[in-house]
Motif scaffolding. Structure first.
Motif, PDB file in Angstrom:
ATOM      1  N   GLY A 131       0.946   3.506  -3.339  1.00  0.00           N
ATOM      2  CA  GLY A 131       0.499   4.897  -3.308  1.00  0.00           C
ATOM      3  C   GLY A 131       1.458   5.809  -4.053  1.00  0.00           C
ATOM      4  N   LEU A 132       2.750   5.587  -3.878  1.00  0.00           N
ATOM      5  CA  LEU A 132       3.737   6.363  -4.627  1.00  0.00           C
ATOM      6  C   LEU A 132       3.604   6.103  -6.120  1.00  0.00           C
ATOM      7  CD1 LEU A 132       6.312   8.134  -4.894  1.00  0.00           C
ATOM      8  CD2 LEU A 132       7.587   6.000  -4.785  1.00  0.00           C
ATOM      9  N   ALA A 133       3.443   4.842  -6.505  1.00  0.00           N
ATOM     10  CA  ALA A 133       3.311   4.513  -7.924  1.00  0.00           C
ATOM     11  C   ALA A 133       2.090   5.196  -8.536  1.00  0.00           C
ATOM     12  CB  ALA A 133       3.234   3.000  -8.102  1.00  0.00           C
ATOM     13  N   ALA A 134       0.999   5.249  -7.793  1.00  0.00           N
ATOM     14  CA  ALA A 134      -0.215   5.894  -8.297  1.00  0.00           C
ATOM     15  C   ALA A 134       0.001   7.399  -8.486  1.00  0.00           C
ATOM     16  CB  ALA A 134      -1.378   5.635  -7.339  1.00  0.00           C
ATOM     17  N   ILE A 135       0.627   8.040  -7.509  1.00  0.00           N
ATOM     18  CA  ILE A 135       0.868   9.483  -7.611  1.00  0.00           C
ATOM     19  C   ILE A 135       1.828   9.785  -8.760  1.00  0.00           C
ATOM     20  CG2 ILE A 135       1.887  11.462  -6.413  1.00  0.00           C
ATOM     21  CD1 ILE A 135      -0.890  10.778  -5.469  1.00  0.00           C
ATOM     22  N   VAL A 136       2.875   8.988  -8.904  1.00  0.00           N
ATOM     23  CA  VAL A 136       3.826   9.198 -10.008  1.00  0.00           C
ATOM     24  C   VAL A 136       3.121   8.999 -11.342  1.00  0.00           C
ATOM     25  CG1 VAL A 136       5.887   8.253 -11.121  1.00  0.00           C
ATOM     26  CG2 VAL A 136       5.890   8.722  -8.677  1.00  0.00           C
ATOM     27  N   TYR A 137       2.242   8.023 -11.427  1.00  0.00           N
ATOM     28  CA  TYR A 137       1.465   7.823 -12.653  1.00  0.00           C
ATOM     29  C   TYR A 137       0.628   9.064 -12.957  1.00  0.00           C
ATOM     30  CZ  TYR A 137      -2.121   6.175 -15.830  1.00  0.00           C
ATOM     31  OH  TYR A 137      -2.974   6.051 -16.892  1.00  0.00           O
ATOM     32  N   TYR A 138      -0.040   9.591 -11.948  1.00  0.00           N
ATOM     33  CA  TYR A 138      -0.856  10.781 -12.161  1.00  0.00           C
ATOM     34  C   TYR A 138      -0.008  11.968 -12.612  1.00  0.00           C
ATOM     35  CZ  TYR A 138      -4.781   8.473  -9.862  1.00  0.00           C
ATOM     36  OH  TYR A 138      -5.792   7.621  -9.533  1.00  0.00           O
ATOM     37  N   VAL A 139       1.139  12.144 -11.994  1.00  0.00           N
ATOM     38  CA  VAL A 139       1.995  13.283 -12.337  1.00  0.00           C
ATOM     39  C   VAL A 139       2.554  13.146 -13.753  1.00  0.00           C
ATOM     40  CG1 VAL A 139       4.205  14.383 -11.783  1.00  0.00           C
ATOM     41  CG2 VAL A 139       2.592  13.874  -9.966  1.00  0.00           C
ATOM     42  N   LEU A 140       2.948  11.945 -14.139  1.00  0.00           N
ATOM     43  CA  LEU A 140       3.625  11.775 -15.424  1.00  0.00           C
ATOM     44  C   LEU A 140       2.681  11.587 -16.608  1.00  0.00           C
ATOM     45  CD1 LEU A 140       6.594   9.435 -14.463  1.00  0.00           C
ATOM     46  CD2 LEU A 140       6.639  11.887 -14.883  1.00  0.00           C
ATOM     47  N   PHE A 141       1.520  10.977 -16.394  1.00  0.00           N
ATOM     48  CA  PHE A 141       0.730  10.540 -17.546  1.00  0.00           C
ATOM     49  C   PHE A 141      -0.660  11.152 -17.678  1.00  0.00           C
ATOM     50  CE2 PHE A 141       3.646   6.920 -16.715  1.00  0.00           C
ATOM     51  CZ  PHE A 141       4.404   7.079 -17.859  1.00  0.00           C
ATOM     52  N   LEU A 142      -1.174  11.824 -16.682  1.00  0.00           N
ATOM     53  CA  LEU A 142      -2.503  12.406 -16.826  1.00  0.00           C
ATOM     54  C   LEU A 142      -2.404  13.839 -17.345  1.00  0.00           C
ATOM     55  CD1 LEU A 142      -4.561  11.210 -13.758  1.00  0.00           C
ATOM     56  CD2 LEU A 142      -4.678  10.439 -16.098  1.00  0.00           C
ATOM     57  N   PRO A 143      -3.066  14.149 -18.448  1.00  0.00           N
ATOM     58  CA  PRO A 143      -2.965  15.498 -19.013  1.00  0.00           C
ATOM     59  C   PRO A 143      -3.550  16.570 -18.092  1.00  0.00           C
ATOM     60  CG  PRO A 143      -4.153  14.016 -20.521  1.00  0.00           C
ATOM     61  CD  PRO A 143      -3.833  13.252 -19.277  1.00  0.00           C
ATOM     62  N   LEU A 193       0.824  -1.210   0.000  1.00  0.00           N
ATOM     63  CA  LEU A 193       0.000   0.000   0.000  1.00  0.00           C
ATOM     64  C   LEU A 193       0.858   1.260   0.000  1.00  0.00           C
ATOM     65  CD1 LEU A 193      -2.807  -1.012   2.510  1.00  0.00           C
ATOM     66  CD2 LEU A 193      -3.015  -0.712   0.032  1.00  0.00           C
ATOM     67  N   HIS A 194       1.943   1.250   0.756  1.00  0.00           N
ATOM     68  CA  HIS A 194       2.828   2.405   0.851  1.00  0.00           C
ATOM     69  C   HIS A 194       3.449   2.730  -0.507  1.00  0.00           C
ATOM     70  CE1 HIS A 194       5.576   5.131   2.949  1.00  0.00           C
ATOM     71  NE2 HIS A 194       6.529   4.665   2.154  1.00  0.00           N
ATOM     72  N   TRP A 195       4.124   1.745  -1.110  1.00  0.00           N
ATOM     73  CA  TRP A 195       4.805   1.975  -2.381  1.00  0.00           C
ATOM     74  C   TRP A 195       3.826   2.028  -3.544  1.00  0.00           C
ATOM     75  CZ3 TRP A 195       9.429   3.915  -2.095  1.00  0.00           C
ATOM     76  CH2 TRP A 195      10.178   3.666  -0.945  1.00  0.00           C
ATOM     77  N   LEU A 212       9.531  10.473  -4.286  1.00  0.00           N
ATOM     78  CA  LEU A 212      10.239   9.231  -3.973  1.00  0.00           C
ATOM     79  C   LEU A 212      11.026   9.380  -2.671  1.00  0.00           C
ATOM     80  CD1 LEU A 212      11.043   6.378  -4.820  1.00  0.00           C
ATOM     81  CD2 LEU A 212      12.905   7.392  -6.121  1.00  0.00           C
ATOM     82  N   GLY A 213      11.673  10.531  -2.485  1.00  0.00           N
ATOM     83  CA  GLY A 213      12.400  10.771  -1.242  1.00  0.00           C
ATOM     84  C   GLY A 213      11.484  10.800  -0.033  1.00  0.00           C
ATOM     85  N   LEU A 214      10.325  11.446  -0.182  1.00  0.00           N
ATOM     86  CA  LEU A 214       9.368  11.488   0.927  1.00  0.00           C
ATOM     87  C   LEU A 214       8.844  10.101   1.257  1.00  0.00           C
ATOM     88  CD1 LEU A 214       7.583  13.066   2.919  1.00  0.00           C
ATOM     89  CD2 LEU A 214       5.922  13.274   1.060  1.00  0.00           C
ATOM     90  N   THR A 215       8.559   9.314   0.231  1.00  0.00           N
ATOM     91  CA  THR A 215       8.062   7.955   0.459  1.00  0.00           C
ATOM     92  C   THR A 215       9.120   7.085   1.128  1.00  0.00           C
ATOM     93  OG1 THR A 215       6.678   8.216  -1.498  1.00  0.00           O
ATOM     94  CG2 THR A 215       6.947   6.002  -0.645  1.00  0.00           C
ATOM     95  N   ALA A 216      10.366   7.217   0.690  1.00  0.00           N
ATOM     96  CA  ALA A 216      11.449   6.447   1.324  1.00  0.00           C
ATOM     97  C   ALA A 216      11.647   6.906   2.769  1.00  0.00           C
ATOM     98  CB  ALA A 216      12.740   6.613   0.532  1.00  0.00           C
TER      99      ALA A 216
END
Length: 103
Positions: free
Chosen positions: A11-23, A7-9, A42-46
């Protein structure tokens, strides 16, 4: 433990997806800032993973955020730093040749 990590990581993957791929999100975040944003996330999640598991992940997260800030700061000065490095190398080579003649 495993479910919390997923769930932790995840959540990061979902946010990165939103930032990189959603117009819709890309309208608000310029392309030049996207890498900085993802690296800080990524730093905050780590860091947060380190809070809950091992202190070494906290150190890793802090170093990721610090490197992102350092890269962003040095990006403005990159041409000056490259010119300074080239000038230092040139002066060193010239001084080496000059002092080699007197041996």
């Amino acid at each position: 433990y495993l479910v919390r990590q997923i769930l932790h990581w995840g959540g990061l993957a979902a946010i990165v997806y939103y930032v990189l791929f959603l117009p819709e999100i890309q309208q608000f975040i310029p392309n030049a800032v996207t890498g900085f944003t993802v690296l800080c996330l990524l730093g905050l999640t780590a860091y947060l993973a380190g809070v809950h598991t091992d202190w070494r992940m906290m150190v890793f997260g802090i170093s990721l955020v610090a490197s992102a800030v350092g890269i962003a700061y040095l990006d403005d000065w990159s041409l000056l730093l490259a010119g300074g490095a080239a000038a230092t190398i040139l002066i060193t080579l010239l001084l080496h040749r000059f002092f080699r003649r007197f041996r």
